[in-house]
Design an enzyme around this catalytic site. Structure first.
Site, PDB file in Angstrom:
ATOM      1  CD  GLU A 129       4.578   0.728   6.762  1.00 38.26           C
ATOM      2  OE1 GLU A 129       5.271   1.039   8.107  1.00 38.26           O
ATOM      3  OE2 GLU A 129       3.915   1.569   6.298  1.00 38.26           O
ATOM      4  CG  ASP A 173       0.024   0.418   2.296  1.00 36.62           C
ATOM      5  OD1 ASP A 173       0.712  -0.424   2.477  1.00 36.62           O
ATOM      6  OD2 ASP A 173      -1.073   0.810   3.739  1.00 36.62           O
TER       7      ASP A 173
END
Ligand SMILES: [Zn+2]
Length: 436
Positions: free
Chosen positions: A159, A94
């Site tokens: 994350e 991400d």
């Protein structure tokens, strides 16, 4: 240097394009974390994972994939081997939002190459790092090296919004002896970071009509015509904030760790709410009526601790402080404030990998050989997915490439450092997994 490492480094030098092109391909698939910005066109973590899983399958890894959140899958890939020499390479897929795209000099999802860099959102944080892990495995395969220990590659989601992807991977037992988290470190070696949790303190008062407040002006002069006043939780919370500041300052002054800045153990009161009535969500129900003496105040704390602190000790210390704070007031003595930990599931255990651990020795030696700039061993002030592996008993370290603009405009990764870090990671794999 042993022959295996020599052969692998030759393979990497002969095919620098592999890591460069993979990084560009990953940048070109926008995978903005949907918790920050929801737009199907740019929330494409699963497409990034499609690409990575295909590469890993093609290299002979056994891959496994599951959704952590709907259509937001983790991929875990294993090259089987013994457990004593097992190692995880980990990166997140991400990215944070682009922000003001007009402030970028290049297309944030273009993956352009210029000035020896690859440009775009996620280039350095951390699609470059993910690509370096895959490229290291690819080079090992090209060089025909057979590893003794299990090598795992984890590409995880989410994350940037708490590490729920990595948290889920370790919860499912996807562990190893040690792990390299390939976040950008500018070629430095990062074996320590502090812990972090979010805690909510709730302070209880007594609801009353604000018109009765005059009763509390000279409370020591209670006369028959004065009524028992309410207890204002917002005012108690204000006292709490000041007491907390003293507690925080003492905590910060009394703790040190050689790899992180002094004073890292901060407690930030980040959100405060006051009002009438306690809702099921633990927050005040009515927050728009100032004519009520409020009976509930909540304070959300961003609570950091040192790499060598234990979470149970941290909690016990704070709870003792809260108890003694409550003891300063007769009302709070009878109606003690409470604390809840790990709000929103947010908890990053500390990482405190010994600097003489074989993984650190390997990285120091190999980075010294591969990098133009020698590495430094240092700690990290914020938190990463390394926390979740550390909390599960894996020995982690953060190590990766150089770049600029992460979480800002004009993000880029330096191609030379990308190649250097690929070499260092590949060599560390050989050192840790050993060769058959
Ligand atoms: Zn990152």
């Amino acid at each position: 240097m042993n022959d295996a490492i020599k052969t692998v480094w030759e393979a990497i030098d002969n095919d620098r394009d592999y890591v460069v092109e993979l990084t560009r391909d990953l940048v070109k698939i926008p995978s903005v974390n949907p918790k920050f910005q929801q737009e199907p066109d740019i929330n494409r973590e699963s497409e990034v994972q499609d690409l990575l899983q295909a590469r890993l399958d093609g290299m002979g890894f056994e891959t496994e994939r599951w959704d952590v959140f709907p259509d937001r899958p983790n991929v875990v890939a294993d090259l089987p081997g013994n457990e004593d020499n097992s190692l995880i390479l980990c990166g997140h897929v991400d990215v944070v939002p682009v922000g003001d795209a007009s402030a970028w000099q290049r297309d944030p999802f273009g993956g352009e190459i210029a000035d020896g860099r690859i440009w775009g959102r996620g280039a350095v944080d951390m699609k470059g790092g993910v690509a370096a892990c895959i490229a290291a495995a690819h080079a090992l395969k090209t060089a025909g090296i057979s590893l003794a220990g299990r090598l795992s590659i984890h590409t995880v989601v989410d994350e940037e919004a708490g590490g729920f992807g990595a948290m889920d991977a370790v919860r499912r037992g996807k562990l190893a002896k040690s792990a390299i988290i390939a976040e950008p470190t500018w070629g430095d070696i990062v074996p320590a970071e502090g812990g972090l949790t979010w805690a909510r303190v709730t302070i209880f008062g007594k609801q009353a009509h604000a018109g009765w407040r005059f009763n509390s002006i000279w409370p020591q002069h209670h006369t028959p015509d004065r009524l028992e006043p309410g207890v204002n939780a917002v005012e108690l919370a204000a006292r709490f904030i000041y007491a907390l500041r003293d507690f925080e300052s003492a905590r910060c002054r009394n703790r040190a760790h050689p790899l992180v800045p002094a004073g890292l153990a901060t407690i930030n009161p980040g959100v405060m709410r006051g009002g009438a009535g306690l809702g099921e969500d633990g927050e005040p129900v009515l927050m728009t009526n100032a004519a009520i003496i409020p009976d509930v105040a909540t304070i959300m704390l961003d609570y950091k601790f040192m790499p060598d602190e234990n979470f149970e000790d941290v909690k016990a210390e704070f709870e003792a402080f809260l108890h003694s704070f409550a003891g300063t007031d007769p009302w709070m003595r009878d109606h003690p404030p409470k604390v809840e930990w790990d709000m929103f599931g947010l908890n990053f255990p500390p990482m405190n990998t010994p600097v003489d651990h074989p993984l650190i020795n390997s990285l120091v030696e190999r980075a010294g050989q591969a990098q133009v700039t020698p590495p430094v061993i240092k700690g990290f002030e914020a938190v990463t997915d390394a926390a979740h592996y550390a909390g599960a008993g894996v020995i982690p370290v953060i190590y990766g490439a150089s770049g600029d603009g992460f979480h800002g405009n004009n993000e880029c990764v330096e191609i030379d450092s990308l190649v250097e870090s690929t070499k260092v990671i590949a060599a560390a794999v050989i050192d840790m997994c050993k060769v058959n």
